[in-house]
Structure formats: C-alpha cells, structure tokens
Design an enzyme around this catalytic site. Structure first.
Site, PDB file in Angstrom:
ATOM      1  N   TRP A 100      -4.082   3.908   8.072  1.00 10.64           N
ATOM      2  CA  TRP A 100      -4.298   4.889   7.025  1.00 10.64           C
ATOM      3  C   TRP A 100      -4.453   4.421   5.869  1.00 10.64           C
ATOM      4  CZ3 TRP A 100      -6.389   8.072   9.873  1.00 10.64           C
ATOM      5  CH2 TRP A 100      -5.917   8.500  11.028  1.00 10.64           C
ATOM      6  N   ASP A 167       0.905   8.682   0.501  1.00  8.62           N
ATOM      7  CA  ASP A 167       0.274   9.653   1.609  1.00  8.62           C
ATOM      8  C   ASP A 167       1.646   9.509   2.618  1.00  8.62           C
ATOM      9  OD1 ASP A 167      -0.510  10.560   4.020  1.00  8.62           O
ATOM     10  OD2 ASP A 167      -1.958   8.763   4.669  1.00  8.62           O
ATOM     11  N   LYS A 191       0.763  17.288  10.737  1.00 13.28           N
ATOM     12  CA  LYS A 191       1.969  16.584  11.376  1.00 13.28           C
ATOM     13  C   LYS A 191       3.409  17.183  11.441  1.00 13.28           C
ATOM     14  CE  LYS A 191      -0.885  12.935  12.152  1.00 13.28           C
ATOM     15  NZ  LYS A 191      -1.705  12.360  10.903  1.00 13.28           N
TER      16      LYS A 191
HETATM   17  C1  LIG Z   1      -3.023  11.703  10.484  1.00 13.39           C
HETATM   18  C2  LIG Z   1      -2.792  10.880   9.499  1.00 13.39           C
HETATM   19  C3  LIG Z   1      -3.844  10.568   8.334  1.00 13.39           C
HETATM   20  C4  LIG Z   1      -5.151  11.414   8.480  1.00 13.39           C
HETATM   21  O1  LIG Z   1      -5.189  12.604   8.580  1.00 13.39           O
HETATM   22  P1  LIG Z   1      -6.321  13.470   8.612  1.00 13.39           P
HETATM   23  O2  LIG Z   1      -5.928  14.780   8.109  1.00 13.39           O
HETATM   24  O3  LIG Z   1      -6.967  13.500  10.052  1.00 13.39           O
HETATM   25  O4  LIG Z   1      -7.567  13.155   7.704  1.00 13.39           O
HETATM   26  C5  LIG Z   1      -3.683  10.102   7.252  1.00 13.39           C
HETATM   27  N1  LIG Z   1      -2.379   9.308   7.034  1.00 13.39           N
HETATM   28  C6  LIG Z   1      -1.362   9.429   7.988  1.00 13.39           C
HETATM   29  C7  LIG Z   1      -0.186   8.831   7.433  1.00 13.39           C
HETATM   30  C8  LIG Z   1      -1.495  10.045   9.063  1.00 13.39           C
HETATM   31  O5  LIG Z   1      -0.439  10.253   9.771  1.00 13.39           O
END
Ligand SMILES: *Cc1c(COP(=O)(O)O)cnc(C)c1O
Length: 355
Positions: A100, A167, A191
């Site tokens: 990511w 993030d 998540k």
């Molecule tokens: C799942 C995830 C993403 C991507 O998320 P999307 O909503 O599918 O774009 C980005 N960063 C982290 C840390 C993730 O776990």
C-alpha cells in the site's frame, strides 16, 4: 451458525450492526422507505452523515481541534492520489512498509518529488524500518500504520515538524494513539468500520491551501469540506453502516476498551504461533507484529491439508494469506471476538496433537 470470520477485508462487522443495516434497507427510521431509496439531502440522511463524521472525530479525540472528518469515495487507493494532489507542492517523504505504501509512492511521484526514507521491500516487507531521517524541506511525511498484507504495524510514529500523513485503513479505531500528531489520516471503511465504498479522511485545516496547482473538484478536500461530504451523492449505505459501527464502538467504551480486547486476541494467537512447533510467524521482529493481522506459515507442508480441513470443520473462514505472501493470515479486527481466536488456537493445538 455464523462462521469465525478472519477475512482481511472486506471483513467482519458486528452482528448487531448487520441486523440494523438490513432493517434500514427495508424500512429506514420508520419512514416506510428504504435507506437506499430516499434523498441523500433528506433530513434523515443528513443526520446520518453528520453523526458519522462527528463520531469519527470523537473517537479519535479530535473534536474542536481544527480537524474535518469527511466520508469520500474511491477507497483508500484514491487517497494515495488525493493526498498528493492537495498537499504535495515540491517534495514529500514516504516510508515504504508494504504494497500500500508502494502504491501511494507511485501516485505521489506523478505530482512531485518523492523521497523514500526507508524501505523493507527487499525483505518481503517483513519488518518496519527504524532509525531513518526525515528531511526538513518537505511538504509532508507519509506512512502506513498497519500493513494488512504482511502483518506488520508501526508502534511509534516519528516526531517531526513536517505534517504527518497516515494511511490507517486497517487499524483505525483499534488502538489508542495521539491522533493529534497527524495532519491527515485516511482509512477505507471496509477493514474496521463498514462496507467498502466509503473512505474516512480526517484532515487538519492548517495543511490545506498550500499548493499552487488547480485541483479538480472531486479530488479537492476544500470542496468536500465546504459541501459537508455531499458535493455529489455520497455512498449512503456505506456511510450509514459506518455510523452504526462507530455507535457500536462508543457503546463498548470506545477505542481504549476495544484496544484491550484486541491486545488479548493478538496475545492469544501469537503465543500459540510461538509455542507451537508446527507454525512460524512471517514477521521478523516481535515488536513489529500487528495486532490486527497475524501472518504465519505452517512449517511442515505435509500437514497443510490436515490443518486446512480442521480449520474448515471448525467454521473458520478467511485465513489464507495474501497471494503475494502465501501462508496464513488471521485478521482480528474490532468485531472479531476472543472466542473466535480461541477456536483457531484450539485447531492449531489439535493439528499439533494429531500431526
Ligand atoms: C486495504 C488497504 C488499502 C486499499 O484500500 P481500498 O479501499 O481498496 O483502496 C490501502 N491501504 C491499506 C493499509 C489497506 O489495508
């Protein structure tokens, strides 16, 4: 019976939230209309959006501190681009701890110079780099708090004068942090918060308005702030379910309470991974292990079939590792109970016994 859902994302949500969400699809707020068939400008939905935004700030302890909470579309992946679009004028620094971060770096490079301060890429991202230096002449520093795919998690965050962007897609609302250290936090809902389709962005007022480029409306935080996350039709269902989960978390006592349970769950599973000779953790150093996603391998591949069938028989779902890592990954998000982790640990012990 409901499965023990260890899926990495989209993932488990509280059962009570799913029930309320299904009711709202049929009859929202006793309006005799579905949540999905009313105007997003209606009083009832505007209240949902307002509640979701204010609960997000409340949980993070960021109310009245100059932050805006937004619910946007495009996933966390859109934020890889949007953060850079809004904040990167010349140069930014990134810590590369996984797929990511790597993707975030790729997007940012389209808009300015990117300094990768450290990376664990050549070691399969199995640790969190430390002792790196953050340059002073940058617009911001970007990091990923929890690396969903590899099962690593940042423990401390650097103290720096430059704005911190994080993030937090896979560990937001799971542990207490000083969230006021961050100028911008983003997280895809799927998540720890709700269904895919909504992304929470928490941005501090003082970092905005510093870039000279023209920003398209849909990518512009200022536009989204001015329109209260309703510049266009928001993902109503995803925002509603996120609101329900944030309420659920509040009733439980908030982040500090759920953190205790999350730590218990992680301790239970990691203790077993360390003790049981059949299994080996993926992460190189214990201090980098994630309390959300535990990655491990089975040492004796011949027992894989036995383990997999016992896992299935126990009603456990979603523990296969990410395709880029292999092995297993047990994700223990907020809504997963300690009992579910115990079921997994019991299976690990059972396979050791019969193996
Ligand atoms: C799942 C995830 C993403 C991507 O998320 P999307 O909503 O599918 O774009 C980005 N960063 C982290 C840390 C993730 O776990």
């Amino acid at each position: 019976m409901k499965k023990h859902n260890f899926s990495a994302g989209p993932c488990i949500l509280p059962q009570s939230v799913l029930k309320q969400a299904s009711n709202a699809v049929l009859n929202f707020n006793d309006l005799n209309l579905s949540l999905l068939e009313i105007s997003h400008r209606s009083k009832d939905f505007v209240e949902v959006m307002e509640t979701a935004r204010s609960l997000a700030l409340e949980h993070l302890g960021l109310q009245n501190k100059g932050y805006h909470a937004l619910f946007l579309q495009g996933g966390a992946s859109m934020q890889f681009l949007m953060t850079a679009y809004n904040l990167l004028e010349n140069k930014a620094a990134y810590l590369n701890t996984g797929t990511w971060s790597d993707k975030a770096i790729k997007e940012a490079k389209m808009l300015g110079e990117v300094v990768e301060v450290a990376s664990s890429k050549s070691d399969g991202f199995n640790f969190i780099p430390k002792n790196y230096t953050i340059p002073k002449d940058i617009d911001y520093f970007h990091c990923t708090s929890n690396n969903t795919i590899y099962g690593t998690q940042m423990d401390g965050f650097p103290t720096t004068d430059v704005p911190l962007i994080c993030d937090m897609s896979s560990d937001i609302f799971s542990r207490q942090l000083d969230f006021s250290k961050f100028s911008l936090i983003y997280a895809g809902a799927q998540k720890n918060m709700g269904p895919a389709g909504a992304t929470l962005v928490v941005v501090k007022e003082d970092v905005l308005g510093k870039v000279t480029r023209n920003i398209p409306s849909m990518l512009n935080y200022r536009v989204m702030i001015n329109k209260d996350s309703m510049f266009n039709t928001p993902p109503v269902f995803a925002v509603y379910v996120s609101m329900l989960t944030l309420k659920w978390l509040k009733e439980l006592g908030g982040i500090s309470e759920i953190e205790k349970v999350n730590k218990q769950k992680a301790a239970l599973l990691y203790t077993e991974i360390d003790r049981n000779p059949l299994f080996k953790g993926y992460v190189a150093y214990k201090e980098d292990r994630s309390i959300m996603n535990a990655t491990f391998n089975i040492v004796n591949e011949q027992l894989k079939e036995t383990f997999d069938s016992q896992v299935k028989a126990a009603g456990i779902s979603g523990i296969n590792g990410h395709r880029s890592v292999g092995g297993y990954r047990a994700s223990m998000y907020n809504a997963l109970t300690l009992e579910s982790v115990q079921v997994l640990v019991d299976v690990m012990q059972e396979v050791e016994r019969i193996g």
